[in-house]
Design a protein around this motif. Structure first.
Motif, mmCIF file in Angstrom:
data_model
loop_
_atom_site.group_PDB
_atom_site.id
_atom_site.type_symbol
_atom_site.label_atom_id
_atom_site.label_comp_id
_atom_site.label_asym_id
_atom_site.label_seq_id
_atom_site.Cartn_x
_atom_site.Cartn_y
_atom_site.Cartn_z
ATOM 1 N N SER A 7 -6.142 6.555 2.425
ATOM 2 C CA SER A 7 -5.223 6.431 3.560
ATOM 3 C C SER A 7 -5.955 6.660 4.865
ATOM 4 N N ASP B 64 -9.303 -1.499 -0.955
ATOM 5 C CA ASP B 64 -8.124 -0.718 -1.336
ATOM 6 C C ASP B 64 -7.403 -1.312 -2.541
ATOM 7 N N THR B 65 -7.419 -2.634 -2.669
ATOM 8 C CA THR B 65 -6.759 -3.282 -3.805
ATOM 9 C C THR B 65 -7.316 -2.745 -5.113
ATOM 10 N N ARG C 124 0.838 -1.212 0.000
ATOM 11 C CA ARG C 124 0.000 0.000 0.000
ATOM 12 C C ARG C 124 0.865 1.251 0.000
#
Length: 904
Positions: free
Chosen positions: A876, A671-672, A557
């Protein structure tokens, strides 16, 4: 098979010595013997000798010369299995496994029955998960060496991995018949249990049970035998036998939750009273066991729950059990239970303070420590409810009573962290570790908090108390694969915009996972030799999903965010980036900051010099040791240079390398797909953007909907702005466009989103960004929306406020934002979070006293906040908010395992 370039007896003896020297790692002697052969003009071009010389040189670090010699030897003798085998070994050493397999197959063309080549080939095939090829190779080995145990077992494992369960079982059955006596009963026991596992996976439960019963006397691991048998009885609905077995297991270990849950599944009580009676009967037999007392608390309600939780909490608080809060964490998803716990613990404190009893009706007087642990639990309870100021007050009172209790300092640090006062949290953690310098867990937590406050050098000094002497902390932690430390450092470097150092840490974490994958080679033959077959199969399955681990996800990330930022703002060597906020500092404040920076640079230079001296001494020591051992293996591990990492010409390609494992192993994480969307957006690949958006929509939770909305707007805007799109692409997009956006325009779509979610700061932020993205002329309107949040607004967290402030300063999301607006927004955040270091006025300092020295950081989010890239600041925010929530519900035992087992 004889070589096409045969050697006479004298040279043949020398060649055999070369092979022996290579196996024994006596590389200098091997090169000496090779030189004796090649110095003879008749054999100067002998292919196999050239190949072996090249292989030996490769082990001494001379890779280019090694490749040149091996290729030359192969060219001189293309029909030599030795040359092809050596070339395969060379490719394998460079991790070019596909090429190595090709070389081994070529070698087998000229020597089909070479056992060494077949074994090496089988190891590579199972390593690369070419299971069909692995089964074929193991079958060939079984035909060639039917008397060897590894041949039978390897073929059985190959069939098991391919889910040909009956073939695997029968192979092991035939192998068992060839064994006249079992010299090692433990290895034979493991083989029998492995056979049972195969039958269970095949769904043949009755046969697996018969196999267990028939081999009872030969199975040494009686606990596993009982557990497996009990599970089989449950699957076969033989509940009486299953109850007898799990009752026996509960007598062995009444604290095992699995045994108790299985026993409940077998008895299958129809009412709550019967269910409670089951656990009560276990408690009667084992009155000191906690598990049978706690499990009923998780499913009971009303007055029953109140009675049970009251008894459980009293017994734990009397004994002073620190992890009581950790035990009760599963209950915090039920508001009713939380309310009763609050009332109960408050009544405890009130009564203990007035009469030293849990209640006035009690006869037993409690010792002074009971109220201390009760307040400790109450503080953690308030922290979980986000009543941080109240929790801090309770902890301060407790510390006045007992200032030497380490757990109180740790809890206070945790509360201060959640209040945003990371500098104060560091001071508390440093105080805690000073009270017990031999506690490795506290040391790890202290180092972690220091890194989060950008005190990396101080964290290294703290961590050095538990590292090996004569080696730098950085090298030691890298050697021990201490990934939590590297991930935290990567985050700290990202906050400070030291992108090279951040990428260095991320690549080191990635290399650790690659090394773990490579470590499989040590077990492919070892496990078959030692018969640890069940563990071996579990390890192979674990390796297949290794990069789903949270440490890899965190490192990936950070790396993807940094590479995307480097694409948006390419790195320019030599450019000095000023600290944000310097322009608003007075000359005195700026001078103070420059002095501080110079002191830090001098300190860092001194530490770097010390580290170099230590490394130099270590290198000399290692060189001397290699010389004494007559070994020349000087192959050096590739070092990641920060300057080189940030200077890449293809940052999106580098980001894609980190994204691929996430798409394979972290498919269900929102998030991926957001990362995939952002990379595709910058490459103008509309279909890839659409695919990522649809996948993200499936994986999104309630907390992800705000960021998902912003991505929807960006995708639609990208489609509208892109010219020359083919009709096929338009057709695919058109099929999904209506489902995503409905029949309204983009601006109305965004306005509707804002109107429906005007009580959530995260949604307001996403809608505000989308408004500016669609029409830059609406900048003032978009900015004003960010100021319209109040105490009734949802999702007002420190992290989201920090991310908004970062995006306002970055000039990438809203362009140039007026200083007055920045000041107004910062002041409003300060009103909500007065303790947070991130919202201190420019030029103010936050002090953390560590080891008697004041460590100051500027009151600026660039120093103390968690900087997020402007394009993905909300993402984030969610990730770090999840991390904060996880910290609030931190399991102490898990923390010790994660922190200590990884190197410290």
């Amino acid at each position: 098979m004889p070589s096409s370039q045969p050697l006479p007896p004298k040279e043949k003896t020398l060649f055999n010595r070369i092979l022996k020297c290579y196996e024994q790692k006596q590389y200098k002697n091997g090169l000496k013997f090779a030189k004796q052969i090649l110095s003879n003009p008749k054999f100067a071009d002998h292919g196999e000798t050239l190949a072996m010389k090249g292989l030996t040189l490769n082990c001494t670090g001379k890779k280019e010369e090694a490749y040149e010699l091996v290729k030359k030897g192969l060219k001189n003798d293309l029909k030599s299995h030795v040359c092809w085998h050596v070339y395969g070994l060379l490719q394998r050493s460079d991790k070019k496994y596909d090429e190595a397999i090709k070389c081994y197959r070529n070698a087998l063309r000229w020597d089909k029955e070479n056992l060494h080549i077949l074994r090496d080939l089988s190891m590579l095939q199972v390593h690369m998960r070419d299971l069909e090829g692995y089964r074929e190779t193991r079958y060939t080995l079984l035909q060639l060496k039917p008397g060897q145990r590894a041949s039978w077992i390897g073929y059985a494992i190959a069939n098991h991995l391919l889910k040909d369960y009956m073939v695997a079982f029968k192979v092991l059955e035939e192998f068992g018949k060839t064994q006249q006596s079992q010299d090692n009963q433990y290895e034979h026991s493991e083989l029998l249990l492995y056979q049972t596992d195969i039958l269970v996976e095949a769904g043949l439960h009755q046969r697996a049970l018969e196999h267990l019963e028939g081999n009872k006397d030969r199975i040494v691991d009686k606990l596993t035998w009982l557990e497996t048998k009990g599970d089989l009885f449950i699957k076969l609905q033989n509940l009486d036998e299953a109850e007898e077995i799990f009752t026996d297991l509960v007598y062995r270990n009444p604290e095992n939750h699995r045994y108790l849950k299985k026993l409940e599944e077998i008895v299958n009580p129809s009412t709550l009273e019967e269910r409670l009676q089951l656990y009560q009967s276990v408690t009667t037999v084992f009155p000191k066991a906690d598990s049978p007392k706690f499990i009923p608390v998780t499913f009971s309600t009303g007055s029953t729950f109140q009675n049970l939780i009251d008894k459980f909490m009293r017994s734990q608080l009397k004994r002073g059990v620190p992890p009581l809060f950790t035990s009760l964490k599963p209950l915090y998803s039920d508001p009713e239970k939380v309310r009763f716990i609050t009332a109960t613990v408050e009544s405890y404190i009130s009564s203990l303070e007035s009469c030293e009893k849990f209640s006035e009706a009690d006869e037993e007087t409690e010792p002074p420590t009971t109220i201390l642990w009760t307040k400790y639990f109450y503080a953690l309870h308030l922290d979980a409810l986000k009543e941080y100021e109240k929790a801090l007050s309770v902890l301060n009172q407790s510390l006045e009573h007992t200032p030497t209790l380490i757990e109180l300092h740790v809890a206070k640090a945790k509360v201060l962290k959640h209040l945003g006062d990371i500098a104060g949290a560091v001071a508390c953690m440093d105080e805690a570790q000073s009270l017990d310098t031999a506690d490795r867990f506290i040391n790890c937590k202290c180092a972690c908090y220091m890194i989060r406050n950008d005190m990396i050098s101080e964290a290294e000094e703290t961590a050095s108390k538990f590292t090996r002497e004569n080696i730098s902390v950085e090298e030691y932690l890298k050697e021990m694969q201490c990934m939590w430390y590297e991930v935290e450092c990567a985050n700290a470097h990202t906050r400070a915009k030291r992108f090279g150092e951040a990428l260095q840490k991320c690549h080191e974490v990635d290399r650790h996972f690659s090394e773990i994958v490579e470590d499989q080679f040590d077990f492919h033959q070892y496990c078959m030799r030692k018969m640890t077959l069940r563990s071996y199969v579990k390890m192979l399955k674990l390796e297949d999903s290794l990069r789903s681990h949270r440490f890899y996800f965190e490192a990936a990330r950070i790396a993807i965010k940094v590479y995307i930022n480097l694409h948006d703002e390419p790195y320019k060597p030599g450019d000095r980036k000023t600290i944000e906020g310097e322009s608003s500092m007075s000359s005195a404040e700026l001078k103070k900051l420059r002095n501080k920076q110079r002191r830090q640079e001098r300190k860092k230079a001194a530490q770097e010099e010390k580290r170099k001296q230590e490394e130099k001494a270590n290198r000399k020591k290692q060189q001397q040791q290699r010389k004494n051992d007559d070994e020349g293996d000087t192959k050096k591990e590739e070092e990641f240079q920060p300057e080189k990492l940030v200077s890449v010409s293809d940052p999106l390609d580098q980001a894609q390398k980190f994204l691929v494992p996430l798409e394979l192993h972290c498919y269900n994480r929102f998030d991926t797909h957001m990362f995939a969307f952002q990379i595709a957006e910058r490459r103008s690949r509309l279909l890839v953007m659409l695919r990522a958006l649809l996948r993200a929509q499936k994986a999104a939770s309630n907390g992800d909907l705000a960021e998902l909305h912003f991505c929807k707007v960006r995708f639609a805007k990208k489609v509208c702005d892109t010219n020359g799109v083919s009709s096929a692409v338009n057709d695919v997009i058109g099929k999904h466009f209506g489902n995503i956006y409905g029949d309204v325009g983009l601006e109305e779509f965004n306005q509707r989103f804002l109107d429906e979610n005007n009580d959530s700061l995260a949604h307001i932020y996403a809608g505000s960004k989308a408004m500016y993205h669609l029409d830059n002329a609406k900048k003032d309107e978009a900015l004003l929306k960010l100021l319209n949040f109040s105490t009734e607004t949802k999702n007002v967290t420190i992290q989201i406020c920090e991310d908004i402030l970062t995006s306002l300063r970055s000039k990438l999301v809203y362009g140039q934002v007026p200083e007055d607006f920045l000041k107004d927004f910062t002041e409003k955040c300060r009103d909500f979070f007065p303790r947070a270091c991130s919202f201190k006025p420019p030029g103010s300092t936050v002090t953390a006293k560590v080891n008697g020295i004041d460590h100051c950081s500027a009151g600026d989010p660039t120093n103390t906040g968690d900087i997020a890239m402007a394009e993905i600041s909300m993402e984030s925010s969610k990730a770090d908010e999840h991390k904060m929530n996880a910290d609030q519900n931190y399991d102490t035992s898990e923390t010790i395992e994660n922190h200590c087992s990884n190197g410290m």
